[in-house]
Design a protein around this motif. Structure first.
Motif, mmCIF file in Angstrom:
data_model
loop_
_atom_site.group_PDB
_atom_site.id
_atom_site.type_symbol
_atom_site.label_atom_id
_atom_site.label_comp_id
_atom_site.label_asym_id
_atom_site.label_seq_id
_atom_site.Cartn_x
_atom_site.Cartn_y
_atom_site.Cartn_z
ATOM 1 N N UNK A 117 97.252 46.071 46.552
ATOM 2 C CA UNK A 117 96.210 47.067 46.814
ATOM 3 C C UNK A 117 94.903 46.560 46.235
ATOM 4 N N UNK A 118 93.893 46.482 47.063
ATOM 5 C CA UNK A 118 92.589 45.950 46.662
ATOM 6 C C UNK A 118 91.602 47.104 46.595
ATOM 7 N N UNK A 119 91.237 47.477 45.377
ATOM 8 C CA UNK A 119 90.308 48.589 45.184
ATOM 9 C C UNK A 119 88.905 48.037 44.952
ATOM 10 N N UNK A 120 87.987 48.417 45.830
ATOM 11 C CA UNK A 120 86.609 47.963 45.702
ATOM 12 C C UNK A 120 85.845 49.015 44.900
ATOM 13 N N UNK A 121 85.596 48.731 43.633
ATOM 14 C CA UNK A 121 84.921 49.674 42.757
ATOM 15 C C UNK A 121 83.453 49.287 42.574
ATOM 16 N N UNK A 158 84.149 44.575 38.842
ATOM 17 C CA UNK A 158 84.884 43.622 39.656
ATOM 18 C C UNK A 158 85.986 44.338 40.418
ATOM 19 N N UNK A 159 86.374 43.762 41.529
ATOM 20 C CA UNK A 159 87.466 44.341 42.309
ATOM 21 C C UNK A 159 88.718 44.479 41.459
ATOM 22 N N UNK A 160 89.400 45.624 41.612
ATOM 23 C CA UNK A 160 90.686 45.820 40.959
ATOM 24 C C UNK A 160 91.769 45.513 41.979
ATOM 25 N N UNK A 168 90.792 34.243 43.871
ATOM 26 C CA UNK A 168 91.621 35.458 43.835
ATOM 27 C C UNK A 168 92.432 35.536 42.545
ATOM 28 N N UNK A 169 92.470 36.732 41.959
ATOM 29 C CA UNK A 169 93.231 36.957 40.741
ATOM 30 C C UNK A 169 93.767 38.396 40.736
ATOM 31 N N UNK A 170 95.049 38.557 40.510
ATOM 32 C CA UNK A 170 95.615 39.885 40.318
ATOM 33 C C UNK A 170 95.104 40.424 38.987
ATOM 34 N N UNK A 171 94.623 41.671 38.979
ATOM 35 C CA UNK A 171 94.074 42.258 37.747
ATOM 36 C C UNK A 171 95.009 43.292 37.121
ATOM 37 N N UNK A 172 95.826 43.953 37.936
ATOM 38 C CA UNK A 172 96.700 45.016 37.445
ATOM 39 C C UNK A 172 98.080 44.909 38.082
ATOM 40 N N UNK A 173 99.091 45.312 37.343
ATOM 41 C CA UNK A 173 100.449 45.310 37.874
ATOM 42 C C UNK A 173 101.096 46.653 37.573
ATOM 43 N N UNK A 174 101.735 47.223 38.570
ATOM 44 C CA UNK A 174 102.521 48.436 38.372
ATOM 45 C C UNK A 174 103.969 48.145 38.769
#
Length: 357
Positions: free
Chosen positions: A99-103, A107-109, A161-167
């Protein structure tokens, strides 16, 4: 050496890789190099490793194997969400979602929802994963592999590209695969690897009370989400069968102990189902959470044909939220991602298995 005796390199820590290298007569720095290539650069095969000679690599390959997951399907939603179906080495399949959240002003989450088991033993009434039963736990290498394979694929489009969060909210109950989940968190947190902060990783559980207590002792920096869904034991028994083992009184005591030891707020997830999300339920939930360091995440239930459950209309969901807010309970309505591509856990896997049959 027999392949079955070799270890999955993607499930090994830097220290473990250093030990392997030393056992086969290679210097320590080879282990550090390997860890960076595998965990940070997310390489998919040995040929991508450029600063280790062929003879050294051959020794390493005799002790370790590097096998990316086999991507069977990938769907891209109109909102940018991507869902992946991966096949494991034994032929089983799992799902994960990017999921790419544009905040604005940040920076993008980029959040990845990973699976921790093949199937799920809990059998929640609204979940597609549980319909197929449980097959096995995933190894730390298979859990981390989901992040690495998505990262490798996305870097073809965006080298930064870098993953910032993991659930840990994909297929399976993470706390029933406790050791491998915690090892994968440690791997993903390493500075020489993906370097994802502990506080940017969240474990979601259906309510395994003893493991919630253990998590408070072992890893207090990781976020915790509890799939509550009802403040009534009878209703929760129907929705989440594990409630018969760890009923609400025991679960809430474990949650209270968790917040006392960690000073961290717990997210309580509540699926809203048409005809079942009553205002009385909202009042009961407010009463249950009084005094608990909590945030409630209201989730419109994902439509799964076999369950017959549907979402309430937006007006009902807002009324439910307002009752909680009036009682001083922080609440939010989950931002839905990937609904048009069946991004909920288990849906894509069941669809693919049906097509295969």
């Amino acid at each position: 050496m027999n392949t079955m005796e070799r270890n999955d390199i993607r499930g090994l820590t830097e220290t473990e890789l250093i030990n392997v290298c030393q056992k086969i007569g290679l210097p320590k720095f080879r282990g550090r190099q390997l860890f960076q290539w595998i965990q940070q650069k997310a390489v998919q095969n040995w040929d991508e490793i450029k600063n280790i000679g062929k003879s050294d690599l051959e020794k390493i390959r005799e002790r370790l194997f590097l096998e990316p997951l086999d991507k069977l399907k990938e769907y891209v939603s109109k909102d940018g969400t991507r869902k992946f179906l991966f096949r494991l080495a034994d032929g089983q399949s799992i799902e994960c979602v990017l999921m790419d959240y544009d905040r604005k002003n940040s920076r993008n989450r980029r959040t990845v929802c990973v699976s921790t088991q093949v199937g799920c033993p809990v059998g929640c009434a609204f979940c597609a994963t549980g319909l197929g039963g449980w097959q096995r736990n995933l190894s730390a290498g298979e859990i981390v592999g989901q992040i690495l394979d998505i990262t490798h694929a996305m870097r073809r489009e965006d080298p930064e590209f870098q993953v910032t969060n993991i659930v840990f909210m994909g297929m399976g109950e993470p706390l029933l695969n406790y050791d491998e989940v915690l090892k994968s968190i440690g791997l993903l947190n390493q500075e020489a690897g993906q370097n994802i902060g502990m506080r940017r990783m969240t474990i979601s559980t259906s309510g395994v009370a003893p493991k919630i207590r253990q998590l408070a002792e072992d890893n207090p920096q990781v976020g915790l989400a509890v799939s509550l869904h009802s403040a009534d034991n009878s209703k929760r028994n129907d929705l989440i069968p594990i409630n018969r083992h760890y009923p609400l009184d025991e679960l809430m005591k474990a949650c209270q102990e968790y917040t006392e030891k960690t000073s961290r707020r717990i997210t309580f997830e509540v699926a809203l189902i048409a005809g079942q999300a009553t205002m009385e339920d909202a009042e009961q939930l407010s009463e249950l959470l009084q005094g608990q360091l909590a945030h409630v995440n209201l989730i419109p239930v994902n439509p799964v044909a076999e369950t017959g459950m549907a979402r309430p209309d937006i007006g009902e969901m807002k009324k439910f939220a307002q009752i909680l807010e009036r009682r001083g309970i922080p609440v939010s309505l989950r931002e839905e991602k990937g609904t048009d591509i069946n991004a909920a856990c288990g849906q894509l896997r069941r669809q693919w298995e049906s097509e295969e049959k």
